[in-house]
Design a protein around this motif. Structure first.
Motif, PDB file in Angstrom:
ATOM      1  N   GLU A  29       0.845  -1.203   0.000  1.00 57.14           N
ATOM      2  CA  GLU A  29       0.000   0.000   0.000  1.00 57.14           C
ATOM      3  C   GLU A  29       0.878   1.251   0.000  1.00 57.14           C
ATOM      4  OE1 GLU A  29      -3.177   2.154  -0.445  1.00 57.14           O
ATOM      5  OE2 GLU A  29      -3.546   0.047  -0.056  1.00 57.14           O
ATOM      6  N   ILE A  30       1.879   1.247   0.859  1.00 52.60           N
ATOM      7  CA  ILE A  30       2.815   2.374   0.933  1.00 52.60           C
ATOM      8  C   ILE A  30       3.552   2.525  -0.397  1.00 52.60           C
ATOM      9  CG2 ILE A  30       4.938   3.220   2.032  1.00 52.60           C
ATOM     10  CD1 ILE A  30       3.909   1.818   4.630  1.00 52.60           C
ATOM     11  N   ASP A  31       4.059   1.420  -0.928  1.00 55.29           N
ATOM     12  CA  ASP A  31       4.809   1.463  -2.190  1.00 55.29           C
ATOM     13  C   ASP A  31       3.962   2.007  -3.336  1.00 55.29           C
ATOM     14  OD1 ASP A  31       6.978   0.410  -0.832  1.00 55.29           O
ATOM     15  OD2 ASP A  31       6.751  -1.612  -1.657  1.00 55.29           O
ATOM     16  N   GLY A  32       2.692   1.590  -3.422  1.00 56.26           N
ATOM     17  CA  GLY A  32       1.812   2.087  -4.478  1.00 56.26           C
ATOM     18  C   GLY A  32       1.544   3.576  -4.346  1.00 56.26           C
ATOM     19  N   SER A  85     -12.074   9.409  -0.796  1.00 59.00           N
ATOM     20  CA  SER A  85     -12.806   8.264  -0.247  1.00 59.00           C
ATOM     21  C   SER A  85     -13.494   7.538  -1.393  1.00 59.00           C
ATOM     22  CB  SER A  85     -13.835   8.704   0.803  1.00 59.00           C
ATOM     23  OG  SER A  85     -14.904   9.385   0.210  1.00 59.00           O
ATOM     24  N   GLY A  86     -13.742   6.278  -1.168  1.00 54.63           N
ATOM     25  CA  GLY A  86     -14.431   5.495  -2.179  1.00 54.63           C
ATOM     26  C   GLY A  86     -14.395   4.017  -1.835  1.00 54.63           C
ATOM     27  N   ASP A  87     -15.217   3.272  -2.510  1.00 51.86           N
ATOM     28  CA  ASP A  87     -15.270   1.825  -2.305  1.00 51.86           C
ATOM     29  C   ASP A  87     -13.934   1.205  -2.698  1.00 51.86           C
ATOM     30  OD1 ASP A  87     -17.922   1.899  -1.464  1.00 51.86           O
ATOM     31  OD2 ASP A  87     -18.696   1.650  -3.497  1.00 51.86           O
ATOM     32  N   GLY A  88     -13.274   0.558  -1.766  1.00 52.92           N
ATOM     33  CA  GLY A  88     -12.004  -0.105  -2.039  1.00 52.92           C
ATOM     34  C   GLY A  88     -10.869   0.836  -2.391  1.00 52.92           C
ATOM     35  N   MET A  89     -11.015   2.117  -2.130  1.00 50.32           N
ATOM     36  CA  MET A  89      -9.995   3.109  -2.484  1.00 50.32           C
ATOM     37  C   MET A  89      -8.664   2.771  -1.814  1.00 50.32           C
ATOM     38  SD  MET A  89      -9.420   6.124  -4.082  1.00 50.32           S
ATOM     39  CE  MET A  89     -10.959   6.981  -4.265  1.00 50.32           C
ATOM     40  N   THR A  90      -7.603   2.802  -2.604  1.00 49.52           N
ATOM     41  CA  THR A  90      -6.250   2.593  -2.105  1.00 49.52           C
ATOM     42  C   THR A  90      -5.493   3.914  -2.162  1.00 49.52           C
ATOM     43  OG1 THR A  90      -5.352   2.108  -4.290  1.00 49.52           O
ATOM     44  CG2 THR A  90      -6.227   0.228  -3.018  1.00 49.52           C
ATOM     45  N   GLY A  91      -4.331   3.949  -1.565  1.00 51.24           N
ATOM     46  CA  GLY A  91      -3.499   5.145  -1.645  1.00 51.24           C
ATOM     47  C   GLY A  91      -3.087   5.449  -3.075  1.00 51.24           C
ATOM     48  N   ALA A  92      -2.758   4.404  -3.835  1.00 51.61           N
ATOM     49  CA  ALA A  92      -2.378   4.591  -5.238  1.00 51.61           C
ATOM     50  C   ALA A  92      -3.553   5.135  -6.048  1.00 51.61           C
ATOM     51  CB  ALA A  92      -1.878   3.277  -5.834  1.00 51.61           C
ATOM     52  N   LYS A 139     -17.923   3.689   8.312  1.00 51.73           N
ATOM     53  CA  LYS A 139     -19.136   2.903   8.564  1.00 51.73           C
ATOM     54  C   LYS A 139     -20.017   2.781   7.324  1.00 51.73           C
ATOM     55  CE  LYS A 139     -19.296   2.879  13.417  1.00 51.73           C
ATOM     56  NZ  LYS A 139     -20.109   2.775  14.582  1.00 51.73           N
ATOM     57  N   ASN A 140     -19.841   3.700   6.349  1.00 57.04           N
ATOM     58  CA  ASN A 140     -20.614   3.603   5.112  1.00 57.04           C
ATOM     59  C   ASN A 140     -19.975   2.622   4.114  1.00 57.04           C
ATOM     60  OD1 ASN A 140     -18.444   4.942   3.962  1.00 57.04           O
ATOM     61  ND2 ASN A 140     -19.564   6.819   3.496  1.00 57.04           N
ATOM     62  N   GLY A 141     -18.869   1.982   4.523  1.00 61.45           N
ATOM     63  CA  GLY A 141     -18.218   0.984   3.692  1.00 61.45           C
ATOM     64  C   GLY A 141     -17.105   1.504   2.814  1.00 61.45           C
ATOM     65  N   GLN A 142     -16.964   2.820   2.724  1.00 58.41           N
ATOM     66  CA  GLN A 142     -15.926   3.394   1.882  1.00 58.41           C
ATOM     67  C   GLN A 142     -14.621   3.547   2.667  1.00 58.41           C
ATOM     68  OE1 GLN A 142     -17.444   7.076   0.276  1.00 58.41           O
ATOM     69  NE2 GLN A 142     -18.604   6.006  -1.288  1.00 58.41           N
ATOM     70  N   ASN A 143     -13.512   3.492   1.937  1.00 63.98           N
ATOM     71  CA  ASN A 143     -12.216   3.786   2.528  1.00 63.98           C
ATOM     72  C   ASN A 143     -12.016   5.295   2.534  1.00 63.98           C
ATOM     73  OD1 ASN A 143     -11.703   1.103   2.853  1.00 63.98           O
ATOM     74  ND2 ASN A 143     -10.241   0.954   1.172  1.00 63.98           N
ATOM     75  N   TYR A 144     -11.422   5.796   3.584  1.00 66.90           N
ATOM     76  CA  TYR A 144     -11.151   7.226   3.758  1.00 66.90           C
ATOM     77  C   TYR A 144      -9.641   7.395   3.798  1.00 66.90           C
ATOM     78  CZ  TYR A 144     -11.573  11.931   5.721  1.00 66.90           C
ATOM     79  OH  TYR A 144     -11.521  13.290   5.925  1.00 66.90           O
ATOM     80  N   ILE A 145      -9.121   8.274   2.953  1.00 69.96           N
ATOM     81  CA  ILE A 145      -7.672   8.422   2.825  1.00 69.96           C
ATOM     82  C   ILE A 145      -7.275   9.893   2.955  1.00 69.96           C
ATOM     83  CG2 ILE A 145      -5.672   8.083   1.337  1.00 69.96           C
ATOM     84  CD1 ILE A 145      -7.240   5.797   0.021  1.00 69.96           C
ATOM     85  N   PRO A 146      -6.652  10.259   4.074  1.00 67.00           N
ATOM     86  CA  PRO A 146      -6.002  11.569   4.166  1.00 67.00           C
ATOM     87  C   PRO A 146      -4.495  11.398   3.971  1.00 67.00           C
ATOM     88  CG  PRO A 146      -6.397  10.739   6.362  1.00 67.00           C
ATOM     89  CD  PRO A 146      -6.863   9.679   5.382  1.00 67.00           C
ATOM     90  N   TYR A 147      -3.880  12.391   3.346  1.00 68.81           N
ATOM     91  CA  TYR A 147      -2.412  12.413   3.317  1.00 68.81           C
ATOM     92  C   TYR A 147      -1.982  13.846   3.453  1.00 68.81           C
ATOM     93  CZ  TYR A 147      -0.450  14.519  -0.921  1.00 68.81           C
ATOM     94  OH  TYR A 147      -0.009  15.395  -1.859  1.00 68.81           O
TER      95      TYR A 147
END
Length: 147
Positions: A29-32, A85-92, A139-147
């Motif tokens: 995840e970090i590498d991506g 944020s989004g369904d299955g959202m990754t850092g990449a 809780k809504n199922g989405q991933n939340y990503i701050p950087y």
């Protein structure tokens, strides 16, 4: 009685360690995340970023605070910040999303045109040398990503 206190302290210590380990993102995840930033940065001649654990811990703590509502509200903390944020959202994937704003940046005038490009600028900003992010499942199922 001393045995029980030692047992309780041991369990508590293991719980703390497991909590900390759970908050650390997997290496892939970090590498991506870093890779996508550095691709965009290389396109404009800016040097690569390195992962910063302090920034990542801050971002993860903020992501954990947003689990209940997943609101796109900035932390107003000490670091520049992009949110996704989004369904299955990754850092990449989040980074690729922010880079889509590239089309709204005018390099000759050094400003955004027609639309927002601040997230893109956050990715390519020349003075930035370190980055970190966090990911939490809301809780809504989405991933939340701050950087």
């Amino acid at each position: 009685m001393a045995f029980n206190v030692k047992l309780i302290l041991g369990i508590f210590t293991i719980a703390i360690i497991m909590t900390h380990v759970a908050a650390i993102l997997p290496k892939e995840e970090i590498d991506g995340f870093i890779k996508e930033h550095n691709i965009a940065r290389a396109e404009v001649g800016n040097g690569p970023l390195k992962w910063n654990e302090t920034i990542a811990e801050y971002a993860q703590a903020y992501a954990d605070k947003r689990i209940e509502d997943c609101q796109m509200e900035h932390s107003m903390g000490p670091y520049g910040e992009n949110l996704a944020s989004g369904d299955g959202m990754t850092g990449a994937a989040a980074t690729k999303y922010w880079v889509t704003e590239k089309e709204f940046y005018d390099y000759q005038q050094n400003k955004c045109v027609r639309d927002e490009c601040g997230h893109y600028l956050g990715v390519i900003w020349g003075k930035t040398t370190y980055v970190g992010c966090g990911i939490s499942k809301c809780k809504n199922g989405q991933n939340y990503i701050p950087y």
